[in-house]
Design a protein around this motif. Structure first.
Motif, PDB file in Angstrom:
ATOM      1  N   GLY A  62       0.888  -1.423   0.355  1.00 10.58           N
ATOM      2  CA  GLY A  62       0.240  -0.448   0.050  1.00 10.58           C
ATOM      3  C   GLY A  62       0.661   1.111  -0.147  1.00 10.58           C
ATOM      4  N   ILE A  63       2.211   0.938   0.472  1.00  9.70           N
ATOM      5  CA  ILE A  63       2.804   2.451   0.531  1.00  9.70           C
ATOM      6  C   ILE A  63       3.068   3.287  -0.538  1.00  9.70           C
ATOM      7  CG2 ILE A  63       5.255   3.628   1.105  1.00  9.70           C
ATOM      8  CD1 ILE A  63       4.547   1.861   3.854  1.00  9.70           C
ATOM      9  N   PHE A  64       3.338   1.968  -1.266  1.00  7.29           N
ATOM     10  CA  PHE A  64       4.439   2.837  -3.457  1.00  7.29           C
ATOM     11  C   PHE A  64       2.562   2.354  -3.717  1.00  7.29           C
ATOM     12  CE2 PHE A  64       7.877   1.023  -1.244  1.00  7.29           C
ATOM     13  CZ  PHE A  64       9.144   1.787  -1.233  1.00  7.29           C
ATOM     14  N   LEU A  65       1.749   2.521  -3.204  1.00  5.61           N
ATOM     15  CA  LEU A  65       0.463   2.137  -4.578  1.00  5.61           C
ATOM     16  C   LEU A  65       0.031   2.953  -4.618  1.00  5.61           C
ATOM     17  CD1 LEU A  65      -1.561   0.458  -5.546  1.00  5.61           C
ATOM     18  CD2 LEU A  65      -2.799   0.415  -3.969  1.00  5.61           C
ATOM     19  N   PRO A  66      -0.093   4.861  -4.266  1.00  2.00           N
ATOM     20  CA  PRO A  66      -0.153   5.948  -4.599  1.00  2.00           C
ATOM     21  C   PRO A  66       0.446   6.183  -5.804  1.00  2.00           C
ATOM     22  CG  PRO A  66      -0.642   5.778  -2.046  1.00  2.00           C
ATOM     23  CD  PRO A  66       0.418   4.473  -2.751  1.00  2.00           C
ATOM     24  N   PHE A  67       1.633   6.224  -5.163  1.00  2.00           N
ATOM     25  CA  PHE A  67       3.352   6.133  -6.003  1.00  2.00           C
ATOM     26  C   PHE A  67       2.808   5.762  -7.619  1.00  2.00           C
ATOM     27  CE2 PHE A  67       7.252   5.239  -8.197  1.00  2.00           C
ATOM     28  CZ  PHE A  67       7.618   6.867  -8.827  1.00  2.00           C
TER      29      PHE A  67
END
Length: 743
Positions: free
Chosen positions: A69-74
């Motif tokens: 989830g941490i890199f999902l917005p990126f």
């Protein structure tokens, strides 16, 4: 509720597998692939959290969720920018990636410090576990990070709306919906503190939208590729349509031709197209894909229609109209067509002229052959009979008359040979035949053939040669002899008193001898203004004062052409009233390097004596048939063979020769060419083709007055065994008899 997490985990995994498998074929971007992976990991973490039995398992599952989830917005931001054809600055990508990595560190340290969660506990709702926690400062920074990337994605979408020609309306709407669903589901969850996570479903929705849009955007990608091909040319334009004839894209060249394209909306039908563009659209509807030329703004445009097929399914998805400015090309084709017509006419004229030239050349060749035959035939009789007078007569006065006749006949023969050689030079048929020869014999021949004339004018003929010249050389001694005799004869003709000197020098380099043959006279010389005219054909300088000197003016011209043909040259130096010097320079290959020594005039045999001394063929016996339609020529042959043991039969026609050769076995047959009713070639073919012919295999020698270039080769191809030209020389005749009859 557990089924909700299970279904979202399974769907995200399936979509991940689909995207990975179709990565190359469907041209999915790497951002889309990575996004599908992190969503699959994230949803798997949510499923693990829902199944957790204690706080330790819950924290571990939460870390798995954040791992994706941490890199999902990126990755979502990158994917949206790619679908909207907007290039993100490199620093935005770098900052976002670094921010995610820092956040990942603090998430992984949950349980060891309170930076991300101040505290956390596990609870259960309808059999589903979830975390109750108080957010720390790093989580607040992470929230800012998420909303910052969401805002950036919104900016990209809005920018695409402004640039309406870049992205279709459907794509904008779909991306906007996915952005709203994802952003608001995350926001509601955080604000309301729901036990059930909404984000997994939002992620499934987003990745599904991305999958559909990527599939749809293959059309846009293909038109983008087309745009890259055409963007650097001002000659070719293009317009892309989807299968339903909705406008997709075009380039500046197409806009210049069809201004209505400038305000067209992507993924929409063109409103109020021009007549020409409407005609093109109708052609697409009617599946008329052939190339067509249309006139737009006084320009001739080639319009061709091609299908656009999807990369991985080869499914038809649209049409490409290629526009090519053919104005200059059509003008060129028109000019070329006109030029071709002129060229065809000129070729036709050239062919007619060539045919006329061939006819004229053949007529000239026929004339020369006829002239050679008609003039040489009586000369053959004159020289032949005169030779017998010189041989048989014992009276000095008669011999003197005979020598005068012989001299005049040879001058006439020399004139004829000059004319024939001139014809050969002009037609490019003068041939060079190289062979081994003795250079001293060549000097002796030149002296013997010109000294009598020099003596008759009381002119001293001197021969000075370099004794180190190799004895045997390789070249065309016949043509070299012709040049040397021409130069010597010319010098003697134009010298009233004094001397003519032949100087022969040689320089050996490697395997060649570079000869310099110098003919120097004390004659009348040549005026300076006339020197350049010396080697012109049919040109005799100072002709007014030289009327009594015989000649055609061809000798020097022919000699220079022969020298050039052999890779050499002839130069002249002269002083009027003092004399002239002609120099022949030519290279010859060395066969025998032994020196020739010095010239000795005492070793030269008298012409008449030599001619008569070689006529002894008393040891030869046999039967010979001579065929000629001129009785005088037959008499000459009879006289030449009179003192031999050879029986000579004669025939005045080809048919008579066939009759005699069919019943008699002859050892040798001399056959004339040009005879009435049946010529010598026809007679030979009948002799060779008749099986019961007694003289079928008898050697047949072509004896003809046709001495033009190539005659010998033609006669040998016709089947003759050998060739002799008229006038017949006694030596040559005896050599031929010995060659074929000496056993």
């Amino acid at each position: 509720m557990i089924y909700y997490y299970l279904i979202t985990a399974i769907l995200s995994f399936v979509e991940m597998i689909i995207i990975i498998l179709m990565y190359n074929k469907a041209k999915f971007s790497m951002a889309c692939v990575l996004m599908s992976i992190v969503i699959s990991v994230c949803n798997a973490g949510y499923l693990a959290l829902a199944l957790s039995n204690n706080i330790s398992e819950a924290l571990l599952a939460n870390k798995i969720t954040y791992a994706g989830g941490i890199f999902l917005p990126f990755f979502m931001l990158i994917n949206i920018s790619e679908l909207c054809h907007v290039k993100l600055p490199a620093f935005v990508k770098a900052i976002s990636a670094c921010w995610g990595i820092v956040t990942m560190y603090f998430v992984m340290m949950t349980g060891y410090n309170s930076y991300y969660y101040k505290w956390a506990d596990i609870k259960s709702y309808k059999g589903v576990s979830y975390l109750v926690k108080e957010y720390g400062p790093m989580h607040n920074l992470y929230t800012i990070y998420i909303y910052t990337l969401a805002l950036a994605a919104l900016v990209v979408i809005v920018y695409s709306i402004i640039q309406k020609s870049k992205v279709s309306k459907r794509t904008i709407i779909a991306l906007m919906c996915s952005w709203i669903v994802t952003t608001f589901s995350y926001s509601f969850e955080r604000m309301l503190g729901l036990a059930v996570e909404l984000v997994p479903a939002a992620y499934i929705y987003f990745i599904t939208i991305a999958l559909v849009l990527t599939n749809r955007s293959s059309m846009y990608d293909m038109t983008a590729n087309v745009a890259r091909v055409y963007e650097k040319t001002e000659q070719y334009g293009y317009i892309a349509f989807d299968k339903k004839l909705r406008y997709m894209s075009c380039n500046s060249v197409a806009i210049k031709l069809f201004p209505e394209l400038e305000n067209c909306t992507v993924d929409a039908e063109i409103k109020r197209p021009s007549d020409v563009l409407g005609h093109i659209l109708n052609r697409i509807k009617n599946a008329d894909t052939k190339n067509e030329y249309i006139e737009i703004h006084d320009r001739i445009i080639g319009a061709s229609i091609k299908n656009i097929n999807q990369n991985f399914t080869n499914h038809h998805v649209g049409y490409l109209v290629e526009l090519n400015d053919e104005t200059e090309r059509q003008k060129y084709i028109s000019q070329l067509s006109h030029t071709n017509e002129q060229l065809e006419w000129q070729i036709k004229q050239a062919e007619e002229l060539s045919l006329e030239a061939q006819i004229a050349n053949k007529a000239k060749s026929d004339f020369l052959a006829s002239m050679s035959h008609e003039i040489r035939t009586p000369i053959n009789a004159v020289i032949g009979m005169n030779t017998m007078i010189l041989k048989d007569s014992s009276e000095d006065s008669i011999k003197e008359y005979a020598r005068d006749i012989d001299h005049s006949a040879k001058i006439l023969l020399h004139t004829i040979n000059d004319i024939l050689d001139f014809s050969k030079v002009e037609s490019g048929k003068l041939s060079i035949v190289n062979d081994n020869y003795c250079f001293m014999d060549l000097i002796n021949d030149c002296y013997r053939l010109t000294n009598v004339r020099a003596k008759s004018k009381n002119i001293e003929l001197n021969i000075i040669n370099d004794p180190s010249i190799p004895a045997k050389l390789f070249g065309d001694d016949t043509r070299i002899r012709q040049i040397m005799i021409n130069l010597l004869t010319n010098a003697i003709k134009y010298t009233k008193d004094g001397s003519v000197t032949l100087i022969v020098k040689g320089e050996i380099k490697s395997d060649k001898c570079f000869l310099r043959v110098i003919v120097k006279d004390t004659g009348i010389g040549i005026r300076e203004e006339n020197i350049d005219k010396v080697f012109d054909s049919f040109k005799r300088v100072n002709e007014k004062n030289n009327k009594m000197i015989e000649g055609t003016g061809l000798g020097l011209y022919i000699s220079k052409q022969i020298a050039n043909l052999m890779g050499g040259d002839i130069t002249v130096e002269s002083e009027f009233g003092v004399g002239s010097t002609f120099t022949l320079s030519i290279a010859q290959a060395i066969v025998d390097n032994s020196p020739i020594g010095e010239f000795d005039p005492n070793n030269i045999n008298n012409d008449d004596k030599e001619e008569l001394s070689k006529t002894d063929v008393s040891t030869i016996s046999g039967r010979v048939l001579v065929v000629d339609d001129v009785e005088m020529n037959l008499k000459v042959m009879l006289r030449f063979l009179r003192d031999t043991n050879i029986t000579v039969d004669t025939s005045l026609s080809g048919q008579d020769a066939i009759d005699k050769a069919s019943v008699n076995k002859y050892d040798l047959i001399f056959m004339d060419h040009m005879m009435p009713e049946m010529d010598g070639v026809e007679a030979l073919k009948i002799m060779r083709s008749t099986s019961d012919f007694k003289s079928k295999d008898t050697p047949v020698i072509m004896l003809t007055a046709n001495a033009i270039t190539g005659a010998m080769e033609e006669y040998l191809e016709e089947g003759f065994d050998d060739y002799m030209s008229k006038p017949v020389k006694l030596n040559a005749l005896m050599d031929m008899v010995k060659k074929y009859m000496l056993k």
